[in-house]
Design a protein around this motif. Structure first.
Motif, PDB file in Angstrom:
ATOM      1  N   TYR A   1       1.011  -1.282  -0.056  1.00  0.00           N
ATOM      2  CA  TYR A   1      -0.625   0.212  -0.088  1.00  0.00           C
ATOM      3  C   TYR A   1       0.880   1.450   0.200  1.00  0.00           C
ATOM      4  O   TYR A   1       1.567   1.560   0.848  1.00  0.00           O
ATOM      5  N   ASN A   2       0.641   1.831  -1.257  1.00  0.00           N
ATOM      6  CA  ASN A   2       1.323   3.246  -1.469  1.00  0.00           C
ATOM      7  C   ASN A   2       0.490   4.073  -0.979  1.00  0.00           C
ATOM      8  O   ASN A   2      -0.590   4.870  -1.343  1.00  0.00           O
ATOM      9  N   PHE A   3       1.078   5.079  -0.124  1.00  0.00           N
ATOM     10  CA  PHE A   3      -0.222   6.421   0.246  1.00  0.00           C
ATOM     11  C   PHE A   3       0.841   7.760  -0.238  1.00  0.00           C
ATOM     12  O   PHE A   3       1.704   8.525   0.976  1.00  0.00           O
ATOM     13  N   PRO A   4       1.037   7.951  -1.588  1.00  0.00           N
ATOM     14  CA  PRO A   4       1.992   9.675  -1.808  1.00  0.00           C
ATOM     15  C   PRO A   4       1.336  10.800  -1.394  1.00  0.00           C
ATOM     16  O   PRO A   4       0.185  10.514  -1.342  1.00  0.00           O
ATOM     17  N   PRO A   5       1.947  11.859  -1.285  1.00  0.00           N
ATOM     18  CA  PRO A   5       1.867  12.852  -0.712  1.00  0.00           C
ATOM     19  C   PRO A   5       0.475  13.444  -1.501  1.00  0.00           C
ATOM     20  O   PRO A   5      -0.468  14.149  -1.093  1.00  0.00           O
ATOM     21  N   TYR A   6       0.574  13.899  -3.126  1.00  0.00           N
ATOM     22  CA  TYR A   6      -0.528  14.031  -3.927  1.00  0.00           C
ATOM     23  C   TYR A   6      -1.844  13.520  -3.770  1.00  0.00           C
ATOM     24  O   TYR A   6      -2.932  14.361  -3.806  1.00  0.00           O
ATOM     25  N   CYS A   7      -2.422  12.026  -2.918  1.00  0.00           N
ATOM     26  CA  CYS A   7      -3.912  12.151  -2.763  1.00  0.00           C
ATOM     27  C   CYS A   7      -4.231  12.897  -1.713  1.00  0.00           C
ATOM     28  O   CYS A   7      -5.930  12.806  -1.438  1.00  0.00           O
ATOM     29  N   VAL A   8      -3.759  13.690  -0.932  1.00  0.00           N
ATOM     30  CA  VAL A   8      -4.018  14.679   0.372  1.00  0.00           C
ATOM     31  C   VAL A   8      -3.585  15.853   0.289  1.00  0.00           C
ATOM     32  O   VAL A   8      -4.103  16.788   0.394  1.00  0.00           O
ATOM     33  N   GLY A   9      -3.342  15.876  -1.639  1.00  0.00           N
ATOM     34  CA  GLY A   9      -3.044  17.750  -1.824  1.00  0.00           C
ATOM     35  C   GLY A   9      -2.017  18.442  -1.154  1.00  0.00           C
ATOM     36  O   GLY A   9      -1.704  19.484  -0.577  1.00  0.00           O
ATOM     37  N   GLU A  10      -0.458  17.577  -0.687  1.00  0.00           N
ATOM     38  CA  GLU A  10       0.112  18.210   0.000  1.00  0.00           C
ATOM     39  C   GLU A  10       1.549  17.678  -0.626  1.00  0.00           C
ATOM     40  O   GLU A  10       1.514  17.232  -1.752  1.00  0.00           O
ATOM     41  N   THR A  11       3.159  17.948  -0.075  1.00  0.00           N
ATOM     42  CA  THR A  11       3.776  18.136  -0.353  1.00  0.00           C
ATOM     43  C   THR A  11       4.494  17.420   0.148  1.00  0.00           C
ATOM     44  O   THR A  11       4.648  17.925   1.900  1.00  0.00           O
ATOM     45  N   ARG A  12       5.758  16.645   0.519  1.00  0.00           N
ATOM     46  CA  ARG A  12       6.764  16.188   1.755  1.00  0.00           C
ATOM     47  C   ARG A  12       7.512  15.112   0.727  1.00  0.00           C
ATOM     48  O   ARG A  12       7.257  14.789  -0.165  1.00  0.00           O
ATOM     49  N   MET A  13       9.130  15.124   1.658  1.00  0.00           N
ATOM     50  CA  MET A  13       9.483  14.163   1.007  1.00  0.00           C
ATOM     51  C   MET A  13       8.919  12.275   0.575  1.00  0.00           C
ATOM     52  O   MET A  13       8.241  12.145   1.865  1.00  0.00           O
ATOM     53  N   LEU A  14       9.721  12.117   0.050  1.00  0.00           N
ATOM     54  CA  LEU A  14       9.007  10.716  -0.271  1.00  0.00           C
ATOM     55  C   LEU A  14      10.053   9.245   0.049  1.00  0.00           C
ATOM     56  O   LEU A  14      11.375   9.400   0.098  1.00  0.00           O
ATOM     57  N   ARG A  15       9.872   8.870   1.662  1.00  0.00           N
ATOM     58  CA  ARG A  15      10.755   7.957   2.064  1.00  0.00           C
ATOM     59  C   ARG A  15      10.394   6.467   2.317  1.00  0.00           C
ATOM     60  O   ARG A  15       9.583   5.987   1.699  1.00  0.00           O
ATOM     61  N   GLY A  16      10.499   5.452   2.645  1.00  0.00           N
ATOM     62  CA  GLY A  16      10.217   4.128   2.739  1.00  0.00           C
ATOM     63  C   GLY A  16       8.684   4.112   3.201  1.00  0.00           C
ATOM     64  O   GLY A  16       8.411   5.673   4.331  1.00  0.00           O
ATOM     65  N   PRO A  17       7.570   2.739   3.216  1.00  0.00           N
ATOM     66  CA  PRO A  17       7.093   2.907   3.812  1.00  0.00           C
ATOM     67  C   PRO A  17       7.099   3.069   5.684  1.00  0.00           C
ATOM     68  O   PRO A  17       7.795   2.958   6.002  1.00  0.00           O
ATOM     69  N   GLY A  18       6.027   3.589   5.674  1.00  0.00           N
ATOM     70  CA  GLY A  18       5.873   4.531   7.228  1.00  0.00           C
ATOM     71  C   GLY A  18       4.998   3.348   7.777  1.00  0.00           C
ATOM     72  O   GLY A  18       3.975   1.992   7.489  1.00  0.00           O
ATOM     73  N   ARG A  19       5.082   3.254   9.323  1.00  0.00           N
ATOM     74  CA  ARG A  19       4.140   2.316   9.731  1.00  0.00           C
ATOM     75  C   ARG A  19       2.592   2.607   9.869  1.00  0.00           C
ATOM     76  O   ARG A  19       1.833   1.281   9.161  1.00  0.00           O
ATOM     77  N   ARG A  20       2.368   3.777   8.642  1.00  0.00           N
ATOM     78  CA  ARG A  20       0.399   3.689   8.574  1.00  0.00           C
ATOM     79  C   ARG A  20       0.532   2.710   6.947  1.00  0.00           C
ATOM     80  O   ARG A  20      -0.258   2.155   7.003  1.00  0.00           O
ATOM     81  N   GLU A  21       1.939   2.996   6.470  1.00  0.00           N
ATOM     82  CA  GLU A  21       1.537   2.092   4.636  1.00  0.00           C
ATOM     83  C   GLU A  21       1.727   0.365   5.098  1.00  0.00           C
ATOM     84  O   GLU A  21       0.771  -0.450   4.645  1.00  0.00           O
ATOM     85  N   ILE A  22       2.653  -0.088   5.995  1.00  0.00           N
ATOM     86  CA  ILE A  22       2.451  -0.940   6.414  1.00  0.00           C
ATOM     87  C   ILE A  22       1.131  -1.826   7.278  1.00  0.00           C
ATOM     88  O   ILE A  22       0.595  -2.980   7.088  1.00  0.00           O
ATOM     89  N   GLY A  23       0.711  -0.861   7.715  1.00  0.00           N
ATOM     90  CA  GLY A  23      -0.231  -1.560   8.779  1.00  0.00           C
ATOM     91  C   GLY A  23      -1.459  -1.365   8.299  1.00  0.00           C
ATOM     92  O   GLY A  23      -2.769  -2.627   7.918  1.00  0.00           O
ATOM     93  N   HIS A  24      -2.044  -0.637   7.340  1.00  0.00           N
ATOM     94  CA  HIS A  24      -3.247  -0.945   6.206  1.00  0.00           C
ATOM     95  C   HIS A  24      -2.606  -1.242   4.691  1.00  0.00           C
ATOM     96  O   HIS A  24      -3.862  -2.002   4.671  1.00  0.00           O
ATOM     97  N   GLY A  25      -2.085  -2.484   4.256  1.00  0.00           N
ATOM     98  CA  GLY A  25      -0.993  -2.875   3.737  1.00  0.00           C
ATOM     99  C   GLY A  25      -1.718  -4.198   4.359  1.00  0.00           C
ATOM    100  O   GLY A  25      -2.205  -5.293   3.483  1.00  0.00           O
ATOM    101  N   ALA A  26      -1.382  -4.487   5.339  1.00  0.00           N
ATOM    102  CA  ALA A  26      -1.428  -6.027   5.458  1.00  0.00           C
ATOM    103  C   ALA A  26      -2.755  -6.094   6.093  1.00  0.00           C
ATOM    104  O   ALA A  26      -3.445  -7.481   5.844  1.00  0.00           O
ATOM    105  N   LEU A  27      -3.583  -5.309   6.411  1.00  0.00           N
ATOM    106  CA  LEU A  27      -4.968  -5.104   6.823  1.00  0.00           C
ATOM    107  C   LEU A  27      -5.469  -5.253   5.574  1.00  0.00           C
ATOM    108  O   LEU A  27      -6.061  -6.859   5.634  1.00  0.00           O
ATOM    109  N   ALA A  28      -5.148  -5.274   4.349  1.00  0.00           N
ATOM    110  CA  ALA A  28      -5.571  -6.004   2.993  1.00  0.00           C
ATOM    111  C   ALA A  28      -5.470  -6.767   2.929  1.00  0.00           C
ATOM    112  O   ALA A  28      -6.306  -7.608   2.401  1.00  0.00           O
ATOM    113  N   GLU A  29      -3.860  -7.030   2.597  1.00  0.00           N
ATOM    114  CA  GLU A  29      -3.347  -8.028   2.362  1.00  0.00           C
ATOM    115  C   GLU A  29      -4.759  -9.514   3.067  1.00  0.00           C
ATOM    116  O   GLU A  29      -4.700 -10.569   2.778  1.00  0.00           O
ATOM    117  N   ARG A  30      -4.977  -9.044   4.592  1.00  0.00           N
ATOM    118  CA  ARG A  30      -5.496 -10.304   5.743  1.00  0.00           C
ATOM    119  C   ARG A  30      -6.460 -10.753   5.140  1.00  0.00           C
ATOM    120  O   ARG A  30      -7.169 -11.273   4.724  1.00  0.00           O
TER     121      ARG A  30
END
Length: 700
Positions: free
Chosen positions: A378-407
């Motif tokens: 699961y990827n949550f790029p900043p543009y999806c909420v109209g924001e700008t920020r540095m692109l990093r690796g997946p954070g806890r939110r991305e990993i958690g949401h991906g795990a829920l959908a995967e389950r």
């Protein structure tokens, strides 16, 4: 001084020890369950962190390789570094139920560290760590409005069981982690094999009953050895300032929060706040953060009043109304499967990629290396909420949401025998206004069907919300981001028409009754069925064939003793097969060979080449052979790769042969028949017996 407290849960003792380890922490407990042991510490700074208006809580769950008698992999052979997915998910699991239980205004730096010191193969450390975190806070001087406890619930042979072992979980139709206080549930996380709403409801309240002895034990720990709690922060509201903010905003905040579009609504509220800050700035210089806090509290009050008193939501929908849904599949021509799922202003692009067994993810765990054939990212790029920020690796939110959908999706995937592919789904959130994880579930389900993956049933998900004031209750289907932020519950439910496959719940208030939970589950089912009906209008079942660019995988099984023949010295033989055909060949120890190629002809050619290598000589069969060596008494002829036999001089022709070289020379092609294979595997061939035979009957 060492103190030990014990309670029996699930026919095993849950043991809390304190006073022996980590005595300089504000609170520390060593928790054992079976042979799994976790040290949990809680430390808070002595002073408030200036300039913030949130709890600076950090939770770190660490799995140490030595706990299982292992040396970690990698170049540095150390554990501390980038956390594994399991460590990240367990850290979130601990954080979510304890975070709401600190007094308002407690802004001291706070850190919980759970270190796995010993692990067996049956008792997962995650539940142990969560109970340990609550106990460490309870006996510390940190103000904590607990205790809480957590249990895992499984279901075997129709019976609910508490804290099933890892072995039991393999056969369990439920795997729910439930946390709660003495009176309330506060968190749920888990999956199910298409369980009914009644089954889930029963499991949740069974869990709440089972966790009561753990809560009672922690209360006894606090009474016997707990330190005096620090005084909670005293917050004296500035009634004059509150009144001025309310007077400045009251006539304009309701129209602002009632704007349906997220960005326009946010902009209107930001402009109103900015105007208030300009007007009140000279009188309240340096208190801008406090003014903003009052404004946001007012926004929360207005939204909740709108829902409870005026029976209207932020975007004008009814409580159980789902936002407009738009679905599309097959929009990316070169991918193996793709789907675009839009629900209101939330939009997820899900892309499926198929691979071979060599593409499986290798995961290093405390109990050894495992391989994962299905991944959902699961990827949550900043543009999806109209924001700008540095692109990093997946954070806890991305990993958690991906795990829920995967389950949610993993429950409907075909077996490896029926579909021998490694599957990866990536969800790109293109726009977000609430429940992007559930949009991921919907998009992933359609993307898999578009790719031709024979899933058992389509899966959809919905996020439910709750707003409750005294006896006034509103359960909201398909919540917006603002409704999540300003509400009292975030309850995500995913499943098929037959039942629930995954759920996640976080509760912020007390008073959540069984009746409210039952209504929320019922309303979530209605929403899920509505969403599935809209998805089915676009794609209702998996495509009958794979996409043009997807790999074609064939599995053939050979005698494991023949594996080395297929591989060849230094891998020479299998590398030649790959070079000649262009197919990808993966060989497993049990004799299964996965052959993958975008071209079915190439896969067929690879199969023929492997069969030629592994086939064995048969008595009475004809073979085209090649003369490898001439000796006085005959000729050695290779009839199969690596397999040769002897044509005795007496079997060269129908008439007497004086010299072998009168009939054959090295390198000659010759038709021969197998006369005999002795116990040592030596093959006796005959050219004489093959004379006059039909060459079309030849095996090679």
């Amino acid at each position: 001084m060492l103190k030990t407290f014990t309670v029996e849960i699930g026919e095993r003792n849950l043991i809390f020890e304190t006073g022996k380890m980590a005595q300089q922490a504000n609170g520390a407990v060593f928790v054992r369950y079976g042979e799994t042991g976790v040290l949990v510490t809680a430390v808070a700074s002595d002073h408030l962190r200036e300039g913030i208006d949130f709890l600076p809580l950090t939770v770190d769950y660490l799995e140490m390789a030595y706990a299982a008698g292992r040396i970690p992999g990698g170049f540095f052979r150390r554990e501390i570094g980038r956390p594994s997915e399991k460590e990240t998910l367990t850290s979130r699991l601990i954080d979510r139920p304890i975070r709401p239980l600190f007094p308002k205004g407690f802004f001291n730096e706070l850190q919980i560290i759970a270190t796995v010191l010993s692990v067996d193969l049956e008792n997962d450390p995650d539940i142990i760590a969560l109970n340990g975190a609550s106990a460490a806070l309870e006996i510390s001087d940190i103000p904590f409005q607990g205790p809480i406890a957590a249990v895992r619930v499984g279901k075997l042979d129709g019976q609910l069981i508490v804290n099933p072992t890892n072995t039991q979980l393999k056969s369990s139709t439920l795997n729910l982690i439930v946390a709660g206080t003495a009176k309330e549930l506060v968190m749920v996380e888990g999956g199910a094999a298409m369980a009914s709403e009644e089954e889930v409801l029963e499991a949740l309240f069974f869990a709440h009953e089972q966790m009561q002895p753990i809560i009672a034990l922690q209360e006894r720990m606090r009474a016997e050895i707990g330190r005096a709690k620090r005084p909670s922060p005293e917050i004296t509201p500035d009634t004059a300032l509150i009144q001025q903010v309310m007077e400045a905003a009251q006539d304009r905040i309701l129209p602002a929060v009632s704007i349906k579009e997220k960005q326009a609504r946010r902009k209107a509220l930001e402009n109103l706040l900015e105007e208030i800050l300009v007007n009140l700035g000279p009188e309240y210089e340096g208190r801008e953060r406090e003014i903003a806090g009052i404004f946001h509290d007012l926004e929360k009050t207005v939204v909740r009043d709108l829902v409870l008193c005026q029976k209207s939501r932020v975007d004008g929908r009814k409580y159980n109304e789902i936002r407009p849904i738009c679905c599309e599949v097959g929009l990316l021509s070169r991918t193996h499967g793709s789907a675009l799922f839009s629900r209101g202003e939330t939009q997820a692009l899900a892309v499926t990629t198929l691979g071979t067994v060599s593409d499986e993810q290798r995961i290093e765990t405390l109990t050894g290396n495992t391989f994962k054939a299905f991944m959902l990212h699961y990827n949550f790029p900043p543009y999806c909420v109209g924001e700008t920020r540095m692109l990093r690796g997946p954070g806890r939110r991305e990993i958690g949401h991906g795990a829920l959908a995967e389950r949610a999706i993993s429950q409907v995937l075909p077996s490896a025998e029926d579909f021998p592919y490694t599957i990866r789904v990536v969800s790109e959130i293109l726009s977000s206004n609430g429940s992007s994880s559930m949009a991921t579930v919907c998009g992933a389900s359609m993307s898999l069907m578009d790719a031709g993956v024979p899933i058992k049933a389509p899966v959809a998900g919905v996020a439910m919300g709750l707003i409750k004031e005294n006896d006034h209750v509103a359960i909201l289907s398909d919540i917006l981001g603002d409704e999540d932020h300003l509400g009292d519950m975030d309850f995500k439910v995913a499943g098929t028409e037959q039942g629930i496959t995954a759920l996640q719940m976080d509760i912020k208030i007390a008073g959540l009754t069984r009746e409210i939970m039952a209504q929320a589950l019922h309303q979530a089912r209605e929403a899920r069925l509505h969403i599935l009906s809209r998805m089915n209008q676009t794609i209702a079942r998996p495509q009958s064939t794979l996409k043009e660019h997807a790999p074609k995988i064939v599995i053939m099984t050979i005698n494991p003793e023949k594996i080395r023949d297929v591989i060849g010295p230094g891998g020479k033989t299998v590398k030649n097969i790959v070079a000649v055909t262009g197919a990808k060949v993966d060989i497993e120890d049990d004799g299964r060979i996965h052959i993958a190629s975008p071209d079915s002809a190439a896969a067929d050619q690879a199969i023929r080449m492997i069969r030629e290598i592994i086939q064995e000589a048969e008595i009475g069969q004809l073979y085209h052979g090649k003369v490898k060596k001439i000796v006085d008494f005959g000729a050695f002829v290779e009839i199969l790769p690596g397999t040769d036999g002897l044509v005795h001089i007496s079997e060269l022709d129908r008439h007497r042969v004086k010299k072998v070289t009168d009939v054959l020379k090295e390198g000659d092609e010759v038709l021969v028949k197998v006369l005999e294979i002795d116990r040592q595997g030596k093959i006796r061939l005959s050219r004489k017996a093959a004379l006059g035979e039909n060459p079309e009957k030849v095996n090679h």
